[in-house]
Design an enzyme around this catalytic site. Structure first.
Site, PDB file in Angstrom:
ATOM      1  N   ARG A 174       0.832  -1.213   0.000  1.00 50.95           N
ATOM      2  CA  ARG A 174       0.000   0.000   0.000  1.00 50.95           C
ATOM      3  C   ARG A 174       0.868   1.265   0.000  1.00 50.95           C
ATOM      4  O   ARG A 174       0.519   2.256   0.634  1.00 50.95           O
ATOM      5  CB  ARG A 174      -0.960   0.048   1.187  1.00 50.95           C
ATOM      6  CG  ARG A 174      -1.714  -1.230   1.457  1.00 50.95           C
ATOM      7  CD  ARG A 174      -2.649  -1.621   0.360  1.00 50.95           C
ATOM      8  NE  ARG A 174      -3.242  -2.929   0.625  1.00 50.95           N
ATOM      9  CZ  ARG A 174      -3.817  -3.668  -0.318  1.00 50.95           C
ATOM     10  NH1 ARG A 174      -3.890  -3.260  -1.558  1.00 50.95           N
ATOM     11  NH2 ARG A 174      -4.337  -4.841  -0.028  1.00 50.95           N
ATOM     12  N   LYS A 293       0.948  -9.080  13.833  1.00 54.57           N
ATOM     13  CA  LYS A 293      -0.307  -9.410  13.164  1.00 54.57           C
ATOM     14  C   LYS A 293      -0.352 -10.930  13.125  1.00 54.57           C
ATOM     15  O   LYS A 293       0.453 -11.553  12.436  1.00 54.57           O
ATOM     16  CB  LYS A 293      -0.317  -8.823  11.750  1.00 54.57           C
ATOM     17  CG  LYS A 293      -1.482  -9.273  10.871  1.00 54.57           C
ATOM     18  CD  LYS A 293      -1.435  -8.604   9.488  1.00 54.57           C
ATOM     19  CE  LYS A 293      -2.568  -9.071   8.584  1.00 54.57           C
ATOM     20  NZ  LYS A 293      -2.539  -8.408   7.261  1.00 54.57           N
ATOM     21  N   GLU A 297      -5.704 -12.834   7.824  1.00 56.33           N
ATOM     22  CA  GLU A 297      -5.430 -12.798   6.389  1.00 56.33           C
ATOM     23  C   GLU A 297      -4.286 -13.732   6.018  1.00 56.33           C
ATOM     24  O   GLU A 297      -3.388 -13.386   5.261  1.00 56.33           O
ATOM     25  CB  GLU A 297      -5.129 -11.355   5.946  1.00 56.33           C
ATOM     26  CG  GLU A 297      -6.301 -10.424   6.210  1.00 56.33           C
ATOM     27  CD  GLU A 297      -6.056  -8.977   5.820  1.00 56.33           C
ATOM     28  OE1 GLU A 297      -4.888  -8.558   5.842  1.00 56.33           O
ATOM     29  OE2 GLU A 297      -7.026  -8.280   5.493  1.00 56.33           O
ATOM     30  N   ARG A 330      -2.117  -6.616  17.073  1.00 52.50           N
ATOM     31  CA  ARG A 330      -3.231  -6.088  16.276  1.00 52.50           C
ATOM     32  C   ARG A 330      -4.535  -6.847  16.514  1.00 52.50           C
ATOM     33  O   ARG A 330      -4.550  -8.083  16.531  1.00 52.50           O
ATOM     34  CB  ARG A 330      -2.888  -6.133  14.783  1.00 52.50           C
ATOM     35  CG  ARG A 330      -1.960  -5.012  14.374  1.00 52.50           C
ATOM     36  CD  ARG A 330      -1.626  -5.135  12.918  1.00 52.50           C
ATOM     37  NE  ARG A 330      -2.242  -4.130  12.089  1.00 52.50           N
ATOM     38  CZ  ARG A 330      -2.725  -4.357  10.866  1.00 52.50           C
ATOM     39  NH1 ARG A 330      -2.739  -5.565  10.365  1.00 52.50           N
ATOM     40  NH2 ARG A 330      -3.202  -3.381  10.143  1.00 52.50           N
ATOM     41  N   ARG A 347     -18.098  -9.879   9.469  1.00 55.11           N
ATOM     42  CA  ARG A 347     -16.693  -9.608   9.795  1.00 55.11           C
ATOM     43  C   ARG A 347     -16.560  -8.524  10.857  1.00 55.11           C
ATOM     44  O   ARG A 347     -15.614  -8.534  11.656  1.00 55.11           O
ATOM     45  CB  ARG A 347     -15.978  -9.189   8.513  1.00 55.11           C
ATOM     46  CG  ARG A 347     -14.599  -8.624   8.740  1.00 55.11           C
ATOM     47  CD  ARG A 347     -13.898  -8.452   7.422  1.00 55.11           C
ATOM     48  NE  ARG A 347     -12.778  -7.530   7.536  1.00 55.11           N
ATOM     49  CZ  ARG A 347     -12.066  -7.120   6.509  1.00 55.11           C
ATOM     50  NH1 ARG A 347     -12.354  -7.537   5.291  1.00 55.11           N
ATOM     51  NH2 ARG A 347     -11.044  -6.297   6.671  1.00 55.11           N
ATOM     52  N   ASP A 376     -12.184  -1.883   7.891  1.00 59.08           N
ATOM     53  CA  ASP A 376     -10.818  -1.675   7.393  1.00 59.08           C
ATOM     54  C   ASP A 376     -10.643  -0.306   6.744  1.00 59.08           C
ATOM     55  O   ASP A 376     -10.612  -0.218   5.521  1.00 59.08           O
ATOM     56  CB  ASP A 376     -10.491  -2.784   6.376  1.00 59.08           C
ATOM     57  CG  ASP A 376      -9.017  -2.826   6.023  1.00 59.08           C
ATOM     58  OD1 ASP A 376      -8.224  -2.127   6.683  1.00 59.08           O
ATOM     59  OD2 ASP A 376      -8.652  -3.571   5.096  1.00 59.08           O
ATOM     60  N   GLU A 398      -5.511   2.450  15.721  1.00 61.22           N
ATOM     61  CA  GLU A 398      -4.720   2.416  14.488  1.00 61.22           C
ATOM     62  C   GLU A 398      -5.423   3.282  13.444  1.00 61.22           C
ATOM     63  O   GLU A 398      -6.572   3.028  13.076  1.00 61.22           O
ATOM     64  CB  GLU A 398      -4.576   0.966  13.999  1.00 61.22           C
ATOM     65  CG  GLU A 398      -3.698   0.845  12.760  1.00 61.22           C
ATOM     66  CD  GLU A 398      -3.444  -0.615  12.341  1.00 61.22           C
ATOM     67  OE1 GLU A 398      -3.140  -1.458  13.213  1.00 61.22           O
ATOM     68  OE2 GLU A 398      -3.557  -0.901  11.139  1.00 61.22           O
ATOM     69  N   GLU A 404      -5.140   4.137   1.603  1.00 60.89           N
ATOM     70  CA  GLU A 404      -5.396   2.847   0.960  1.00 60.89           C
ATOM     71  C   GLU A 404      -6.778   2.767   0.309  1.00 60.89           C
ATOM     72  O   GLU A 404      -6.893   2.332  -0.831  1.00 60.89           O
ATOM     73  CB  GLU A 404      -5.236   1.728   1.986  1.00 60.89           C
ATOM     74  CG  GLU A 404      -5.615   0.363   1.429  1.00 60.89           C
ATOM     75  CD  GLU A 404      -5.448  -0.758   2.439  1.00 60.89           C
ATOM     76  OE1 GLU A 404      -4.911  -0.529   3.522  1.00 60.89           O
ATOM     77  OE2 GLU A 404      -5.864  -1.885   2.117  1.00 60.89           O
ATOM     78  N   GLU A 522     -16.255  10.976   0.048  1.00 59.63           N
ATOM     79  CA  GLU A 522     -17.322  10.094   0.521  1.00 59.63           C
ATOM     80  C   GLU A 522     -18.510  10.154  -0.439  1.00 59.63           C
ATOM     81  O   GLU A 522     -19.097   9.128  -0.792  1.00 59.63           O
ATOM     82  CB  GLU A 522     -17.758  10.518   1.923  1.00 59.63           C
ATOM     83  CG  GLU A 522     -18.887   9.676   2.508  1.00 59.63           C
ATOM     84  CD  GLU A 522     -19.294  10.127   3.908  1.00 59.63           C
ATOM     85  OE1 GLU A 522     -19.177  11.330   4.202  1.00 59.63           O
ATOM     86  OE2 GLU A 522     -19.715   9.263   4.695  1.00 59.63           O
ATOM     87  N   TRP A 553     -14.621 -12.240   2.136  1.00 62.64           N
ATOM     88  CA  TRP A 553     -13.928 -11.137   2.814  1.00 62.64           C
ATOM     89  C   TRP A 553     -14.824 -10.341   3.752  1.00 62.64           C
ATOM     90  O   TRP A 553     -14.336  -9.598   4.599  1.00 62.64           O
ATOM     91  CB  TRP A 553     -13.290 -10.201   1.779  1.00 62.64           C
ATOM     92  CG  TRP A 553     -12.127 -10.854   1.098  1.00 62.64           C
ATOM     93  CD1 TRP A 553     -12.131 -11.490  -0.096  1.00 62.64           C
ATOM     94  CD2 TRP A 553     -10.790 -10.968   1.603  1.00 62.64           C
ATOM     95  NE1 TRP A 553     -10.875 -11.989  -0.373  1.00 62.64           N
ATOM     96  CE2 TRP A 553     -10.030 -11.676   0.656  1.00 62.64           C
ATOM     97  CE3 TRP A 553     -10.146 -10.536   2.774  1.00 62.64           C
ATOM     98  CZ2 TRP A 553      -8.673 -11.974   0.829  1.00 62.64           C
ATOM     99  CZ3 TRP A 553      -8.792 -10.815   2.946  1.00 62.64           C
ATOM    100  CH2 TRP A 553      -8.074 -11.536   1.982  1.00 62.64           C
TER     101      TRP A 553
END
Ligand SMILES: *[C@@H]1O[C@H](CO)[C@@H](O)[C@H](O)[C@H]1NC(C)=O
Ligand SMILES: *[C@@H]1O[C@H](CO)[C@@H](O)[C@H](O)[C@H]1NC(C)=O
Ligand SMILES: *[C@@H]1O[C@H](CO)[C@@H](O)[C@H](O)[C@H]1NC(C)=O
Ligand SMILES: *[C@@H]1O[C@H](CO)[C@@H](O)[C@H](O)[C@H]1NC(C)=O
Ligand SMILES: *[C@@H]1O[C@H](CO)[C@@H](O)[C@H](O)[C@H]1NC(C)=O
Ligand SMILES: *[C@@H]1O[C@H](CO)[C@@H](O)[C@H](O)[C@H]1NC(C)=O
Ligand SMILES: *[C@@H]1O[C@H](CO)[C@@H](O)[C@H](O)[C@H]1NC(C)=O
Ligand SMILES: *[C@@H]1O[C@H](CO)[C@@H](O)[C@H](O)[C@H]1NC(C)=O
Ligand SMILES: *[C@@H]1O[C@H](CO)[C@@H](O)[C@H](O)[C@H]1NC(C)=O
Ligand SMILES: *[C@@H]1O[C@H](CO)[C@@H](O)[C@H](O)[C@H]1NC(C)=O
Ligand SMILES: *[C@@H]1O[C@H](CO)[C@@H](O)[C@H](O)[C@H]1NC(C)=O
Ligand SMILES: *[C@@H]1O[C@H](CO)[C@@H](O)[C@H](O)[C@H]1NC(C)=O
Length: 836
Positions: A174, A293, A297, A330, A347, A376, A398, A404, A522, A553
């Protein structure tokens, strides 16, 4: 005394070329004030250790005062009688001068700055604090603020870190601004000189730790050679009080340690980590700690061995404890293979599901690092409910400076207001004030530790982030981590004065653009809480709403012909609303009390659901996309009004990006609107969607050496089709009769600029060339590349003031190059003032 601050000196800075390298630390000359005519001509550094932050403060003050006021100040080792700028720790100051007048206690990293007396006093609780005080002083005079001050400033939280996602091979996950400054070819980079300047930038906004490698960590970082390399990197950051941290690969004992397990409770594994930790501290004695982490993923973690995440975190906590280190663990743990067929899967529930049962089980030097929202880094999310869930665990928030999901630094999105909204959000834990900022500061639940982690992927580009204006985000991150009560607009304006100029026009324009930029983005990407409707399976850049759904996902929108949105209610949905404390839970549970901007985050509704604004959901989609894209066009004009007021290099570079953004905002607008119109078949009341009366579709032109191409996703082409050359060696032409009324138009050409080829284009009218260009945006923009005709590569070029007579012949010639088949979508003849 500073009478030699002459007009000549002032003029020097105004015309100097700027490439953005110096960011907000330009120390550009300002008109000086009478109050500083008696600025002391020496700096006294108390008990300064070589290369310690107090020494750094001395050098920085010397450099800054020379740049800002054109005044030379000497650094003296010891105090004599004359007035001085005195810099040191409180302890050292008191030994020499006795007590100083301070209002309020100094806390760790805090400082006291006084310019009221004969001396300028800059005293830190520790050496790092003294350096922060020096930067505060320079920020003031750098903005021409010479008003006397005397104040204590303490940081809001002890942890204020940056997280870089650099890979050992020199790429950056990223990253949109070139290659890594830390690593190349599996080792530390050979040239570390830029790290000193990066350390300055971080320290100047109070950042005291940096994790330099990707959270998807490569175990080779722990090779003996790389451990040595970390020592050199730490040496470049230490003078600025920035401590090094690293991300770990949980499976390292197996990958590089030769063990047959990485079970966190296995004694061999414990001993291995303890040995590695000792080796790391031998190389970096002040290592800040680890970032982990795990089980996320595809990353390895303790769950592989049926151990808890707390077992995993505590393994490292115990290894660093004797060295004074901490572990950032994390909370971004979720299963990315959940089935969309189950209405109750979510999720967004994962963090609380995983971590709630572990509250109180983490060691005291573990900090659970929580992304601001439950998914995310989307353009809008509610705060993560984990903030109010963990009461007996240290937590940090965070944030992501890297854009991203927010335009990859090719779209302007000033994030101060987004972060501020989250930090000020009152989660009402136990029906008491529980702002996120007070939870992460460790205050609300009385924890020993807490703070901020900001993902920031600076790279080899001269201007660090690949965008001059995006640097306001790095600045604002540091400022808000130090003091979340600051107003994002005030932070921004300090940054503008330091980075560009104190000219009121410059301040007004950049303020207007930046403060509108998040709502604008947005509006044309994903509104009403539906998330950034980007391609989540590929580059996270251009539009692709369908990519969100029907996969594991879990970034679902659950859009179908009639309805849209995630049902996160307790009564009928995933129950996510119920993860919040009761007051907030009932607000989100109830559609009436859910704010419009989070409606589709919490509720599954018909497109015809009426919002508080009185519009339907679908009409809001259409309107917001038109409105947002229209405002993005105004940024170009606003920026152009600064011509001559900003140095040429930065003026041109920002203008280029704003023009690009204006074009890509239209791609977003049309793509999202076409997608939902196609799906819902509900027409736009304003009749804009699908009606483009100024366009000539490329596929409708007479083609020679070109053929029609069905673009995927379909809605990223006007009329769903584009044209490409029939082979990669054939030059194509597309010709059309111009049937618009005779007059002057802006001629816009929409095309696709793929990574891996630089096609040449020429547009002409009656054989008169209107313009030529190359598909070379891969050299000019930082966003993640795409090799397809899609929403990432779709773009626009505009030729202004073109005279046309009805019946003229329009011709576009496209010469393919590499994998780029000179793709074209459409041409617009835009009457003055119209953008379509
Ligand atoms: C700093 O040193 C210079 C000469 O070395 C001396 O003239 C001056 O008084 C000193 N200033 C302070 C504050 O000690
Ligand atoms: C001076 O510096 C030394 C070495 O860094 C340190 O041990 C000592 O505590 C400091 N003294 C004062 C008064 O700050
Ligand atoms: C100069 O200092 C005086 C008080 O000492 C203050 O009132 C005034 O605002 C200052 N002037 C500037 C330009 O900062
Ligand atoms: C880790 O880095 C080494 C050295 O650059 C490289 O050879 C290896 O492929 C990397 N491993 C992974 C999983 O990327
Ligand atoms: C850790 O270091 C000790 C002492 O050097 C050694 O005996 C032990 O085998 C090492 N453990 C592992 C797992 O490498
Ligand atoms: C993990 O633990 C659960 C419950 O304690 C047990 O049912 C399961 O068999 C264990 N799995 C493994 C791989 O040990
Ligand atoms: C309730 O959930 C079902 C799926 O279980 C869904 O089909 C339905 O639309 C939901 N009802 C409401 C009112 O949201
Ligand atoms: C966003 O769109 C809404 C709906 O059209 C509009 O009311 C608002 O002004 C827009 N804001 C911006 C900054 O584009
Ligand atoms: C333009 O119009 C003329 C007359 O209507 C026609 O003969 C010609 O084929 C058209 N050319 C194109 C490129 O469409
Ligand atoms: C353009 O040039 C082509 C050949 O190069 C010629 O056939 C055509 O008539 C010209 N068109 C106009 C409008 O001049
Ligand atoms: C276009 O036409 C206008 C008005 O006839 C004229 O002023 C202008 O110079 C022309 N522009 C070009 C590029 O020919
Ligand atoms: C065209 O494509 C062929 C086959 O994919 C490739 O071998 C050739 O190098 C390409 N030519 C150019 C000019 O890119």
């Amino acid at each position: 005394m500073i009478s030699f601050v002459t007009i000549v000196w002032l003029l020097l800075g105004i015309v100097a070329a700027e490439d953005g390298y110096r960011a907000w630390l330009r120390y550009a000359p300002v008109a000086s004030s009478g109050n500083y005519s008696s600025l002391p001509s020496s700096i006294v550094l108390l008990n300064a250790t070589r290369n310690g932050p107090v020494s750094t403060a001395g050098r920085e003050l010397q450099q800054g005062i020379r740049g800002i006021l054109g005044k030379r100040v000497d650094i003296n080792e010891t105090a004599t009688g004359s007035p001085a700028i005195i810099v040191g720790t409180a302890e050292a100051y008191k030994l020499v001068y006795g007590d100083f007048e301070e209002e309020g206690e100094l806390e760790e990293d805090g400082y006291y700055l006084s310019t009221e007396g004969r001396d300028i006093v800059i005293v830190g609780q520790n050496q790092r604090g003294a350096l922060y005080g020096a930067f505060d002083f320079l920020r003031r005079i750098g903005q021409g603020n010479f008003a006397p001050t005397s104040h204590v400033s303490n940081p809001h939280a002890p942890i204020r870190w940056s997280n870089e996602w650099d890979n050992l091979d020199g790429t950056i996950e990223r990253g949109y601004a070139g290659t890594s400054l830390f690593f190349q070819d599996g080792h530390r980079a050979t040239n570390l000189f830029r790290l000193t300047d990066y350390a300055r930038l971080l320290a100047s906004v109070g950042i005291n730790g940096i994790v330099i490698n990707n959270v998807n960590a490569n175990a080779s970082l722990l090779s003996p050679e790389n451990i040595q390399g970390l020592g050199s990197i730490a040496n470049t950051f230490r003078p600025y009080g920035v401590r090094l941290g690293i991300s770990l690969n949980f499976a390292s004992p197996q990958i590089i340690g030769g063990l047959n397990t990485f079970d966190p409770l296995d004694p061999k594994v414990i001993s291995w980590w303890s040995n590695i930790t000792d080796a790391l501290y031998a190389s970096v004695p002040d290592l800040a700690g680890y970032l982990v982490k795990a089980n996320s993923e595809g990353q390895p973690g303790p769950l592989t061995y049926n151990r808890t995440l707390a077992d995993g975190a505590n393994l490292f906590a115990k290894a660093v404890k004797p060295h004074g280190g901490i572990v950032m663990f994390r909370a971004f743990v979720y299963d990315h293979h959940i089935s969309p067929d189950n209405w109750k899967n979510d999720r967004a529930n994962a963090a609380v599901d995983f971590f709630k049962p572990l509250d109180g089980k983490f060691d005291d030097n573990v900090v659970v690092q929580i992304k601001y929202g439950p998914i995310d880094f989307q353009v809008r999310e509610p705060p993560s409910p984990l903030f109010s869930t963990l009461r007996k665990t240290n937590v940090a928030i965070e944030l992501q400076i890297t854009q991203e999901y927010l335009g990859h630094q090719d779209h302007l999105v000033y994030l101060g207001p987004l972060w501020k909204e989250i930090l000020e959000y009152d989660l009402r834990a136990d029906d008491r004030p529980s702002k996120v900022k007070d939870i992460v500061s460790s205050e609300r639940f009385g924890r020993p530790l807490g703070g901020f982690a900001g993902v920031v992927n600076v790279g080899s580009e001269n201007n660090w982030l690949g965008s001059h204006l995006a640097m306001s985000n790095l600045y604002a991150y540091g400022m808000l981590a130090w003091n979340p009560s600051l107003e994002p607009q005030d932070i921004l304006q300090d940054w503008i004065r330091l980075t560009f100029s104190s000219d009121p026009k410059v301040i007004d324009v950049i303020t207007e653009m930046s403060m509108k930029s998040w709502p604008v983005y947005e509006n044309y990407t994903g509104n009403l809480g539906i998330q950034t409707l980007t391609d989540i399976l590929y580059t996270h850049y251009g539009p692709n709403p369908a990519s969100q759904d029907n996969n594991g996902w879990g970034q679902w929108t659950r859009a179908n012909k009639h309805t849209i949105g995630m049902d996160r209610t307790v009564k009928n949905g995933t129950g996510n609303a119920g993860q919040y404390p009761p007051q907030i839970a009932s607000q989100f549970e109830n559609i009436e009390t859910t704010p419009d901007n989070l409606l589709l985050w919490f509720h599954h509704v018909p497109y015809t659901q009426v919002l508080k604004s009185g519009k339907t959901v679908i009409q809001h989609f259409y309107d917001a996309h038109y409105e947002g894209a229209a405002v993005a066009q105004t940024f170009v004009k606003l920026w152009e009004s600064l011509k001559g007021k900003v140095d040429k290099e930065r003026y041109e570079e920002v203008l280029f990006k704003q023009v690009y953004q204006a074009g890509h905002a239209l791609v977003w607008r049309d793509s999202i609107n076409q997608f939902y119109y196609n799906l819902s078949e509900i027409p736009d009341q304003a009749k804009r969607v699908g009606n483009h009366s100024y366009r000539i579709e490329a596929e409708k032109m007479i083609l020679n050496g070109y053929k029609t191409y069905g673009v995927n996703p379909f809605h990223t082409a006007s009329g769903y089709n584009a044209i490409v050359t029939t082979s990669n060696t054939t030059t194509g032409t597309a010709t059309a009769n111009i049937t618009f009324a005779s007059g002057t138009y802006d001629l816009a050409v929409n095309y696709y600029d793929l990574y891996g080829g630089k096609a040449d284009y020429e547009v002409s009218i009656n054989n008169r060339t209107v313009g030529k260009w190359a598909g070379d945006l891969e050299d000019k923009l930082g966003h993640a590349p795409s090799i397809y005709l899609d929403g990432h590569t779709a773009t626009r070029i505009t030729f202004k003031g073109v005279n046309v007579t009805r019946g003229d012949t329009l011709r576009i010639l496209g010469k393919p190059n590499g994998i780029e088949p000179a793709p074209l979508d459409y041409v617009s003849f835009l009457p003055p003032g119209i953008v379509d």
